[in-house]
Write an enzyme that holds these catalytic residues in place. Structure first.
Site, mmCIF file in Angstrom:
data_model
loop_
_atom_site.group_PDB
_atom_site.id
_atom_site.type_symbol
_atom_site.label_atom_id
_atom_site.label_comp_id
_atom_site.label_asym_id
_atom_site.label_seq_id
_atom_site.Cartn_x
_atom_site.Cartn_y
_atom_site.Cartn_z
ATOM 1 N N LYS A 259 -17.258 12.932 31.772
ATOM 2 C CA LYS A 259 -17.005 14.230 30.966
ATOM 3 C C LYS A 259 -15.427 14.556 30.776
ATOM 4 O O LYS A 259 -14.647 14.575 31.976
ATOM 5 C CB LYS A 259 -17.512 15.287 31.751
ATOM 6 C CG LYS A 259 -17.335 16.675 30.930
ATOM 7 C CD LYS A 259 -18.394 17.803 31.597
ATOM 8 C CE LYS A 259 -17.884 19.109 31.454
ATOM 9 N NZ LYS A 259 -18.635 20.144 31.570
ATOM 10 N N ASP A 264 -12.624 24.289 29.534
ATOM 11 C CA ASP A 264 -13.851 24.803 29.087
ATOM 12 C C ASP A 264 -13.808 26.255 29.082
ATOM 13 O O ASP A 264 -13.956 26.949 30.333
ATOM 14 C CB ASP A 264 -14.789 24.141 30.196
ATOM 15 C CG ASP A 264 -16.362 24.742 29.857
ATOM 16 O OD1 ASP A 264 -16.566 25.433 28.739
ATOM 17 O OD2 ASP A 264 -17.184 24.427 30.631
ATOM 18 N N LYS A 271 -16.858 32.215 29.389
ATOM 19 C CA LYS A 271 -16.962 32.524 30.792
ATOM 20 C C LYS A 271 -16.500 33.727 31.255
ATOM 21 O O LYS A 271 -15.198 33.807 31.168
ATOM 22 C CB LYS A 271 -16.297 31.294 31.633
ATOM 23 C CG LYS A 271 -16.964 29.915 31.314
ATOM 24 C CD LYS A 271 -16.381 28.942 32.223
ATOM 25 C CE LYS A 271 -17.255 27.491 32.074
ATOM 26 N NZ LYS A 271 -18.433 27.619 32.639
ATOM 27 N N ASP A 283 -12.379 20.564 34.427
ATOM 28 C CA ASP A 283 -13.490 20.005 33.801
ATOM 29 C C ASP A 283 -13.495 18.698 33.150
ATOM 30 O O ASP A 283 -14.191 18.338 32.364
ATOM 31 C CB ASP A 283 -13.970 21.119 32.705
ATOM 32 C CG ASP A 283 -15.435 21.302 32.517
ATOM 33 O OD1 ASP A 283 -16.239 20.707 33.571
ATOM 34 O OD2 ASP A 283 -16.111 21.860 31.437
ATOM 35 N N ASP A 342 -21.863 27.078 26.325
ATOM 36 C CA ASP A 342 -21.080 26.891 27.615
ATOM 37 C C ASP A 342 -21.834 25.465 28.367
ATOM 38 O O ASP A 342 -21.163 24.878 29.164
ATOM 39 C CB ASP A 342 -21.255 28.007 28.622
ATOM 40 C CG ASP A 342 -20.128 27.947 29.706
ATOM 41 O OD1 ASP A 342 -19.273 26.870 29.605
ATOM 42 O OD2 ASP A 342 -20.064 28.614 30.505
ATOM 43 N N GLU A 344 -21.527 22.595 27.208
ATOM 44 C CA GLU A 344 -20.855 21.749 26.470
ATOM 45 C C GLU A 344 -20.760 20.353 26.977
ATOM 46 O O GLU A 344 -20.743 19.237 26.065
ATOM 47 C CB GLU A 344 -19.491 22.155 25.966
ATOM 48 C CG GLU A 344 -18.338 21.925 27.147
ATOM 49 C CD GLU A 344 -18.673 22.575 28.428
ATOM 50 O OE1 GLU A 344 -19.351 23.402 28.472
ATOM 51 O OE2 GLU A 344 -17.906 21.717 29.357
ATOM 52 N N ARG A 346 -22.741 18.339 28.368
ATOM 53 C CA ARG A 346 -23.805 17.362 28.034
ATOM 54 C C ARG A 346 -23.816 17.051 26.516
ATOM 55 O O ARG A 346 -24.179 15.997 26.089
ATOM 56 C CB ARG A 346 -25.146 18.228 28.514
ATOM 57 C CG ARG A 346 -25.256 19.333 28.030
ATOM 58 C CD ARG A 346 -26.580 20.159 28.455
ATOM 59 N NE ARG A 346 -25.976 20.925 29.714
ATOM 60 C CZ ARG A 346 -26.921 21.583 30.514
ATOM 61 N NH1 ARG A 346 -28.125 21.833 30.132
ATOM 62 N NH2 ARG A 346 -26.529 22.257 31.417
HETATM 63 N N1 BES Z 1 -18.003 23.041 33.250
HETATM 64 C C1 BES Z 1 -19.183 23.798 33.455
HETATM 65 C C2 BES Z 1 -19.775 23.602 34.974
HETATM 66 C C3 BES Z 1 -18.814 23.712 36.168
HETATM 67 C C4 BES Z 1 -19.247 24.855 36.869
HETATM 68 C C5 BES Z 1 -17.922 22.746 36.767
HETATM 69 C C6 BES Z 1 -18.671 25.379 38.097
HETATM 70 C C7 BES Z 1 -17.170 23.294 37.916
HETATM 71 C C8 BES Z 1 -17.396 24.407 38.572
HETATM 72 C C9 BES Z 1 -20.054 23.431 32.689
HETATM 73 O O1 BES Z 1 -19.729 23.132 31.307
HETATM 74 C C10 BES Z 1 -20.770 24.825 32.600
HETATM 75 O O2 BES Z 1 -20.469 25.745 31.982
HETATM 76 N N2 BES Z 1 -22.160 24.885 32.885
HETATM 77 C C11 BES Z 1 -22.869 25.875 33.035
HETATM 78 C C12 BES Z 1 -24.432 25.466 32.259
HETATM 79 C C13 BES Z 1 -25.206 26.558 31.705
HETATM 80 C C14 BES Z 1 -24.562 27.255 30.667
HETATM 81 C C15 BES Z 1 -26.606 25.822 31.379
HETATM 82 C C16 BES Z 1 -23.048 26.543 34.267
HETATM 83 O O3 BES Z 1 -23.311 25.934 35.069
HETATM 84 O O4 BES Z 1 -23.377 27.674 34.285
HETATM 85 ZN ZN ZN Z 2 -17.835 22.467 31.060
HETATM 86 MN MN MN Z 3 -19.442 24.960 30.377
#
Ligand code: BES
Ligand code: ZN
Ligand code: MN
Length: 489
Positions: A259, A264, A271, A283, A342, A344, A346
């Site tokens: 990834k 992000d 966020k 990220d 968010d 993103e 995937r």
């Molecule tokens: N990059 C984040 C995940 C992440 C969270 C990485 C904390 C490192 C530390 C990912 O893109 C994300 O935002 N995931 C969301 C998914 C949700 C919207 C289903 C999450 O985990 O909150």
């Molecule tokens: Zn992310």
């Molecule tokens: Mn995200």
């Protein structure tokens, strides 16, 4: 750092600082240790008594040696119980010894640790422990914190003729350092363009084939999911594909997909609150591990073909941004309702996995800082592992056991895909909060046909807030070593 391997006995070694591994049951010194203690006027036994040193793995103690002894300082490294000895014990012990030696401004260090598994494996582990523990990223400091003497030479006692393992360890570490530096670099210095430049220099240095697809190329391939994420970025996205080909016909053909979100923001599902937007330079940790592994593989030249892939961009907001609720079409024709911008990672991985799958490789491993849910489940020291192949999962678990990086296999529980069902599109990109790391993995699975595939969620392991021994504070470079170990296995 210069490493030397010798068969000099620890009781004969002369030099500045000597680090000695001690098991829990060796605290009343006997044999050559008693001899050495005698030479040091009883300093070792005294140090054990005065500090309450118990020989526990991960513990250490040190002191100056007085008089005109053949060494100036000693460090004791706890090894735990002999029956529990692991390569990781050597790595941690050597890392601690190197840090201690550095803090007491010592230039030469002798390390005496028992052999675990094989001399070569032990040497590699010790070299990794020392190199990774001493590494410091000063690129963004205007002044160096430490001045004066530096640890310059490390001698590994009882490990003569393992020079190749020294080089091997250092090569693997060069890949970990690259990953750490890429992750630590903030989004105002590292973006899709600089990632593409780094791929170019890797290709130059190690003779990789390189394919870089720009926005238009990606559009031609129908990568609507990746391009949806990239839509609001001012910096153009880059789809990076590095290829290592061995000289002879490959024993295996593999793909590693990382990834690559250089930032992000969350997109319009911005966020906010405690979601740590300021940490989201990390990220691209999956892409960093991918590039780090490439750097090591390019030098080690195994008989395996490896494709290193990352769809690199940043998840931003602007008048052109994806709207929450938009429908995207990925390059395998599947349609996605973006119910959360968010989620993103995937989306970018969907097109990268379809691309990897089309290469007809024997296995695909993806690495992604994918979900906060995985951090909640497994914390900061263990990455989640999902796989459609028990064999591939086992290969990765075995590699991780050797390198001391922790994985925990998680279920691809098909019934949870219900949570991703959409009314008008094939699927949504986000399911309910519960089981969030599992539904993320199930989403990715939709983009791989028959190829054995594994997914590593490294959201927790990519970064360490607190000191983590040789694994470092800040960017850890997690997974580079296990990837290299896996490719070579
Ligand atoms: N990059 C984040 C995940 C992440 C969270 C990485 C904390 C490192 C530390 C990912 O893109 C994300 O935002 N995931 C969301 C998914 C949700 C919207 C289903 C999450 O985990 O909150
Ligand atoms: Zn992310
Ligand atoms: Mn995200």
């Amino acid at each position: 750092m210069e490493f030397r391997v010798t068969d000099t006995l620890r009781s004969d070694w002369t030099g500045e600082t000597l680090a000695i591994g001690l098991f829990e049951n060796e605290l009343s010194l006997s044999g050559d240790l008693a001899q050495l203690d005698e030479k040091l006027a009883g300093t070792l036994q005294e140090l054990i008594a005065e500090t309450g040193f118990e020989g526990k793995a991960g513990h250490s103690a040190s002191t100056r040696v007085g008089g005109n002894s053949p060494i100036r300082k000693v460090i004791l490294i706890g090894l735990g119980k002999p029956e529990d000895l692991k390569l990781e014990t050597l790595r941690v012990g050597a890392g601690n010894a190197a840090r201690l030696a550095k803090s007491i401004k010592c230039e030469t260090l002798g390390i005496s640790l028992p052999v675990c598994e094989t001399p070569a494996a032990s040497t590699q582990a010790i070299v990794e422990g020392v190199e990774l523990a001493l590494y410091q990223d000063n690129r963004f400091k205007s002044e160096l914190e430490e001045k004066g003497l530096k640890l310059e030479q490390v001698e590994l006692l009882g490990l003569a003729s393992t020079e190749a393992a020294v080089t091997h360890g250092q090569t693997v570490c060069s890949g970990v350092f690259l990953a750490r530096e890429l992750i630590a670099a903030p989004a105002n210095t590292l973006n899709a363009l600089t990632m593409a430049e780094i791929a170019e220099s890797l290709a130059q240095d190690y003779g990789f084939e390189l394919e870089i697809l720009d926005q238009e190329d990606c559009a031609k391939l129908g990568m609507g999911a990746f391009l949806g994420v990239a839509q609001a970025a001012e910096i153009p996205p880059k789809f990076i594909h590095l290829i290592y080909k061995p000289e002879k016909a490959p024993r295996r053909r593999l793909a590693i997909v990382g990834k690559g979100l250089t930032f992000d923001s969350g997109g319009l599902n911005l966020k906010v609150g405690a979601s740590s937007i300021e940490m989201m330079k990390t990220d691209m940790g999956g892409a960093a591990a991918t590039f780090g592994a490439a750097k090591a593989v390019g030098q080690l030249k195994p008989d395996v073909e490896v494709h290193f892939i990352s769809a690199v961009t940043e998840n931003m907001i602007s008048g052109r941004a994806m709207h929450p609720g938009d429908f995207l079409t990925a390059s395998n024709g599947k349609t996605i309702e973006v119910n959360n911008t968010d989620a993103e990672g995937r989306l970018t991985l969907a097109d990268a996995l379809v691309f990897a799958d089309k290469l007809g490789v024997d296995a695909i491993v993806d690495l992604a800082t994918l979900t906060g849910a995985c951090v909640v489940a497994l914390g900061n020291d263990i990455a989640g592992l999902w796989s459609t192949s028990d064999n591939l999962a086992m290969e990765l678990e075995t590699a991780a056991q050797v390198t001391g990086e922790k994985l925990w296999r998680m279920p691809l529980e098909e019934s949870y895909f219900e949570g991703l069902k959409a009314i008008h599109a094939d699927m949504k990109n986000t399911g309910p909060r519960s089981g969030g790391a599992i539904t993320a993995a199930l989403f990715l699975k939709q983009f791989v046909k028959e190829t054995p595939w594994a997914h590593l969620d490294i959201a927790g392991t990519v970064w360490a807030d607190k000191d983590n021994g040789y694994k470092s504070t800040g960017a850890t470079g997690f997974a580079v070593r296990m990837l290299v170990q896996w490719v070579l296995s």
